[in-house]
Design an enzyme around this catalytic site. Sequence first.
Site, short mmCIF file in Angstrom:
data_model
loop_
_atom_site.label_atom_id
_atom_site.label_comp_id
_atom_site.label_asym_id
_atom_site.label_seq_id
_atom_site.Cartn_x
_atom_site.Cartn_y
_atom_site.Cartn_z
N LYS A 1 -26.45 12.29 -1.02
CA LYS A 1 -24.88 11.78 -1.34
C LYS A 1 -24.40 11.68 -0.11
O LYS A 1 -24.34 12.93 0.56
CB LYS A 1 -24.33 12.59 -2.45
CG LYS A 1 -22.85 12.08 -2.61
CD LYS A 1 -22.42 10.64 -2.80
CE LYS A 1 -21.11 10.42 -2.95
NZ LYS A 1 -20.74 8.95 -3.25
N THR A 2 -23.66 10.50 0.44
CA THR A 2 -22.80 10.69 1.79
C THR A 2 -22.04 12.05 1.81
O THR A 2 -21.01 12.21 0.98
CB THR A 2 -22.08 9.51 1.89
OG1 THR A 2 -22.79 8.28 2.16
CG2 THR A 2 -21.17 9.80 3.28
N GLY B 1 -15.07 7.59 -4.68
CA GLY B 1 -14.04 8.39 -3.55
C GLY B 1 -14.72 9.46 -2.89
O GLY B 1 -14.13 10.47 -2.55
N GLY C 1 -29.71 -3.65 -2.48
CA GLY C 1 -28.91 -4.53 -3.66
C GLY C 1 -29.48 -5.53 -4.34
O GLY C 1 -30.42 -6.29 -3.94
N GLY C 2 -29.56 -5.14 -5.76
CA GLY C 2 -29.88 -6.00 -6.53
C GLY C 2 -31.39 -5.94 -6.75
O GLY C 2 -32.18 -6.81 -7.47
N CYS D 1 -18.27 2.72 3.32
CA CYS D 1 -17.65 3.11 1.94
C CYS D 1 -16.38 2.36 1.74
O CYS D 1 -15.40 2.76 2.28
CB CYS D 1 -17.40 4.74 1.97
SG CYS D 1 -16.44 5.21 0.62
N GLY E 1 -30.19 1.33 -6.34
CA GLY E 1 -28.94 2.17 -6.77
C GLY E 1 -28.67 2.00 -8.32
O GLY E 1 -28.96 2.62 -9.03
N THR E 2 -28.03 0.91 -8.79
CA THR E 2 -27.78 0.68 -9.88
C THR E 2 -28.66 0.85 -11.04
O THR E 2 -28.49 1.33 -11.96
CB THR E 2 -27.07 -0.88 -9.89
OG1 THR E 2 -25.82 -1.06 -9.11
CG2 THR E 2 -26.63 -1.34 -11.58
N ASN F 1 -22.86 6.59 7.31
CA ASN F 1 -22.36 5.53 6.15
C ASN F 1 -20.98 4.77 7.00
O ASN F 1 -20.02 5.29 6.97
CB ASN F 1 -22.00 6.20 4.92
CG ASN F 1 -21.48 5.37 3.86
OD1 ASN F 1 -21.25 3.90 4.30
ND2 ASN F 1 -21.35 5.80 2.63
N SER G 1 -22.49 -1.52 -1.63
CA SER G 1 -21.73 -2.51 -2.62
C SER G 1 -20.80 -3.68 -1.73
O SER G 1 -20.40 -3.51 -1.03
CB SER G 1 -20.89 -1.56 -3.49
OG SER G 1 -20.08 -0.70 -2.71
C1 DHB Z 1 -18.65 5.96 -2.17
C2 DHB Z 1 -18.99 4.55 -2.38
C3 DHB Z 1 -19.69 3.93 -1.35
O1 DHB Z 1 -20.21 2.78 -1.34
C4 DHB Z 1 -20.20 4.62 -0.12
O2 DHB Z 1 -20.77 3.87 0.74
C5 DHB Z 1 -19.79 5.82 -0.04
C6 DHB Z 1 -19.09 6.54 -0.93
C7 DHB Z 1 -17.82 6.62 -3.03
O3 DHB Z 1 -16.92 6.10 -3.59
O4 DHB Z 1 -18.17 7.82 -3.22
#
Ligand code: DHB
Length: 308
Positions: free
Chosen positions: A43-44, A70, A246-247, A129, A268-269, A126, A193
């Site tokens: 996670k970032t 966020g 993506g997708g 975001c 991701g999704t 990243n 996204s």
């Molecule tokens: C979040 C969403 C993102 O697309 C990203 O690159 C980094 C953080 C987020 O909302 O946590």
Amino acid sequence: STKTKIANFEFDNCIMNAAGVLCYDKDELAKILNSAAGTFVTKTATLEPREGNPEPRYHDTRLGSINSMGLPNLGFDYYLDYLLELKKTHPKRTFFFSLVGMSQNDTHTLLRKVQESNFDGITELNLSCPNVPGKPQIAYDLETTEKLLTDIFSYFKKPLGIKLPPYFDLVHFDQAAAVFNKFPLSFVNCVNSIGNGIIIEDEKVVIKPKNGFGGIGGEYVKPTALANVHAFYQRLKPSIQIIGTGGILSGRDAFEHILCGASMVQIGTTLHKEGVSAFSRITSELKEIMEKKGYKSIEEFKGKLKYL
Ligand code: DHB
């Protein structure tokens, strides 16, 4: 096989998670570690831990997802400590560390810490975001991006790639690629996204932050993601590899990303909806397509999209 290389590191499989999904803590990351995925990205992380936005902040729909998390995360030190632990238990494997500061100063503090640490994997910065109120997506401002990368590469000598938002204009692809080509980047990751969509159910938005605006993932995103992967594959110097995100719901989607030029693909999704069995399913679907077409490695079709 679906083996691949990024920044000269080898991976047994070219499929992994996308940052943000199933990578918040050690428990989640261990699930990916023990799955069919070739590696994971964390996670970032920001300098300090963050709670993120109020819930509900993630919502699945038939065709994808919307989120405005966020940047909830456990903070830089937590992820670095885990990555250093894994060096002992899994010395032959390479992992991705996703980072961004809440300011340019914070980003430099984070990257200097990575540079000075024993981390020997790959860093994903990243620049995309879309969900922190008041903070623009960095990579939509190419002047800021160029200055940031200039400063970073004055001290950062480890493998570094950037996570990009989708672009929608061919001139923007030209302008962005001209900036990225000035730097010794290991990769660009296309795409984060599609920022700031709205999904409505029963006359209401489905997530709370920003009155319902959030990043869109899933099936909605694939044509945009493929276009971004291929546009950068056409424009970037060969030393900058592409990660496609993506997708990707199926082996066919992964195949198309690689055809557009991706050396690695991120889920991701679909990973959020299905769990880690998505990695083994998509991998066997991709292998079946390769077998039917007589491709023994992803190198044999990577970037070889045909035109009319
Ligand atoms: C979040 C969403 C993102 O697309 C990203 O690159 C980094 C953080 C987020 O909302 O946590």
